[in-house]
Design a protein around this motif. Structure first.
Motif, short mmCIF file in Angstrom:
data_model
loop_
_atom_site.label_atom_id
_atom_site.label_comp_id
_atom_site.label_asym_id
_atom_site.label_seq_id
_atom_site.Cartn_x
_atom_site.Cartn_y
_atom_site.Cartn_z
N VAL A 10 0.83 -1.21 0.00
CA VAL A 10 0.00 0.00 0.00
C VAL A 10 0.86 1.26 0.00
CG1 VAL A 10 -1.72 1.29 1.33
CG2 VAL A 10 -1.90 -1.18 1.14
N PHE A 11 1.95 1.25 0.76
CA PHE A 11 2.81 2.42 0.86
C PHE A 11 3.45 2.75 -0.48
CE2 PHE A 11 2.41 0.69 5.09
CZ PHE A 11 2.17 1.82 5.86
N GLN A 12 3.92 1.73 -1.18
CA GLN A 12 4.51 1.95 -2.51
C GLN A 12 3.44 2.44 -3.47
OE1 GLN A 12 5.89 -2.08 -2.99
NE2 GLN A 12 8.03 -1.44 -2.92
N ALA A 13 2.28 1.85 -3.39
CA ALA A 13 1.21 2.19 -4.33
C ALA A 13 0.77 3.65 -4.21
CB ALA A 13 0.02 1.26 -4.11
N ILE A 14 0.64 4.15 -3.01
CA ILE A 14 0.15 5.53 -2.86
C ILE A 14 1.26 6.55 -2.87
CG2 ILE A 14 -1.92 4.80 -1.63
CD1 ILE A 14 -0.52 6.09 0.88
N ALA A 15 2.51 6.10 -2.98
CA ALA A 15 3.64 7.03 -3.00
C ALA A 15 3.62 7.92 -4.24
CB ALA A 15 4.96 6.27 -2.94
N THR A 18 0.13 10.33 -9.12
CA THR A 18 -0.83 9.90 -10.14
C THR A 18 -1.71 8.78 -9.62
OG1 THR A 18 0.69 10.51 -11.93
CG2 THR A 18 -1.06 8.95 -12.48
N ARG A 19 -1.13 7.84 -8.89
CA ARG A 19 -1.92 6.75 -8.33
C ARG A 19 -2.89 7.25 -7.25
NH1 ARG A 19 2.97 3.78 -9.53
NH2 ARG A 19 3.81 4.04 -7.45
N ARG A 20 -2.47 8.27 -6.51
CA ARG A 20 -3.40 8.85 -5.53
C ARG A 20 -4.58 9.51 -6.25
NH1 ARG A 20 1.60 10.46 -3.09
NH2 ARG A 20 1.26 12.62 -3.72
N GLN A 21 -4.30 10.17 -7.38
CA GLN A 21 -5.38 10.77 -8.17
C GLN A 21 -6.30 9.69 -8.74
OE1 GLN A 21 -2.91 13.12 -10.89
NE2 GLN A 21 -3.93 14.95 -10.13
N LEU A 22 -5.72 8.59 -9.17
CA LEU A 22 -6.53 7.48 -9.68
C LEU A 22 -7.49 6.98 -8.60
CD1 LEU A 22 -3.88 5.45 -11.68
CD2 LEU A 22 -6.02 6.35 -12.60
N LEU A 23 -6.98 6.79 -7.40
CA LEU A 23 -7.84 6.35 -6.30
C LEU A 23 -8.96 7.34 -6.05
CD1 LEU A 23 -5.30 4.92 -3.70
CD2 LEU A 23 -6.93 3.65 -5.11
N HIS A 24 -8.62 8.61 -6.10
CA HIS A 24 -9.62 9.66 -5.87
C HIS A 24 -10.75 9.56 -6.92
CE1 HIS A 24 -11.04 13.41 -4.15
NE2 HIS A 24 -11.19 13.87 -5.37
N LEU A 51 -2.62 1.43 -12.70
CA LEU A 51 -3.72 0.61 -12.18
C LEU A 51 -3.23 -0.77 -11.76
CD1 LEU A 51 -6.51 1.60 -14.71
CD2 LEU A 51 -6.54 2.02 -12.24
N ARG A 52 -2.25 -1.31 -12.47
CA ARG A 52 -1.70 -2.62 -12.10
C ARG A 52 -1.04 -2.55 -10.73
NH1 ARG A 52 2.20 -3.51 -15.79
NH2 ARG A 52 0.61 -3.52 -17.40
N VAL A 53 -0.29 -1.47 -10.47
CA VAL A 53 0.36 -1.31 -9.16
C VAL A 53 -0.71 -1.22 -8.06
CG1 VAL A 53 1.77 0.25 -7.73
CG2 VAL A 53 2.44 -0.23 -10.10
N LEU A 54 -1.75 -0.45 -8.31
CA LEU A 54 -2.83 -0.32 -7.33
C LEU A 54 -3.55 -1.66 -7.13
CD1 LEU A 54 -4.31 3.12 -8.44
CD2 LEU A 54 -3.04 2.65 -6.33
N LEU A 59 -5.67 -2.22 -3.78
CA LEU A 59 -6.42 -0.97 -3.66
C LEU A 59 -7.48 -0.79 -4.73
CD1 LEU A 59 -3.47 1.33 -2.62
CD2 LEU A 59 -5.48 0.79 -1.24
N VAL A 60 -7.36 -1.51 -5.83
CA VAL A 60 -8.41 -1.50 -6.86
C VAL A 60 -8.71 -2.93 -7.26
CG1 VAL A 60 -7.88 0.81 -7.78
CG2 VAL A 60 -6.84 -1.19 -8.82
N LYS A 61 -9.94 -3.15 -7.68
CA LYS A 61 -10.37 -4.45 -8.19
C LYS A 61 -10.77 -4.28 -9.65
CE LYS A 61 -10.31 -7.02 -4.47
NZ LYS A 61 -9.27 -7.96 -4.25
#
Length: 128
Positions: A10-15, A18-24, A51-54, A59-61
Motif C-alpha cells: 500500500v505504501f509503494q502504491a500511494i507514493a 498519479t496513483r493517488r489521483q486514480l484512487l480519488h 492501475l496494475r500497481v494499485l 487498492l483497486v479491483k
C-alpha cells in the motif's frame, strides 16, 4: 521468482501522486481504463501500469464487463496505512495543542513582549 515478491504494498502504491489521483477518481464509481485515461495527460498504457500497481496492492479491483475491464477502489488496504499513521498522530496533536495555547495566550497577562516584527514603527503623519 515468487509472484508475491513482485507485488506492491500500500505504501509503494500511494507514493505516486498519479496513483493517488486514480484512487480519488475511483472512490465514487467504477470506470474503464478509457474513461480513466481521459482524466490524465498520459497514454492508456501508462494509466494501465498505474492501475496494475494499485491492483497488486489490493487498492483497486478489476471486473470484466463484456470486452471492457472496469476498475473500482477497494479501501480496506488503506487501513494498514491508517494504523501506521495513527501512532504518529500523538506528535501532531501535541504540537497542535501547544500552538493553540500559544495563539490564544494573551501576551499582556504573561508579561510576554510584543513581537517586534509586528509593531508598526513607521513615522506617524500629522493630520492638519
Amino acid at each position: 521468482m515468487n509472484s508475491s515478491a513482485a507485488k506492491h504494498d500500500v505504501f509503494q502504491a500511494i507514493a505516486d501522486p498519479t496513483r493517488r489521483q486514480l484512487l480519488h477518481l475511483l472512490v465514487e464509481q467504477e470506470m474503464s481504463v478509457t474513461t480513466i485515461s481521459g482524466h490524465f495527460p498520459m497514454s492508456r498504457t501508462a494509466v494501465s501500469k498505474h492501475l496494475r500497481v494499485l491492483s497488486e496492492a489490493g487498492l483497486v479491483k478489476e471486473q470484466k464487463v463484456g470486452r471492457e475491464t472496469r476498475y473500482r477502489m477497494q479501501p480496506e488496504p488503506l487501513l494498514e496505512l491508517k494504523d501506521w499513521l495513527s501512532y504518529y498522530e500523538r506528535f501532531w496533536e501535541n504540537k497542535m495543542q501547544a500552538l493553540k495555547r500559544f495563539v490564544e495566550e494573551d501576551p499582556s497577562e504573561n508579561n510576554v513582549p510584543a513581537n517586534p516584527r509586528l509593531v508598526d514603527r513607521s513615522p506617524k503623519k500629522e493630520s492638519r
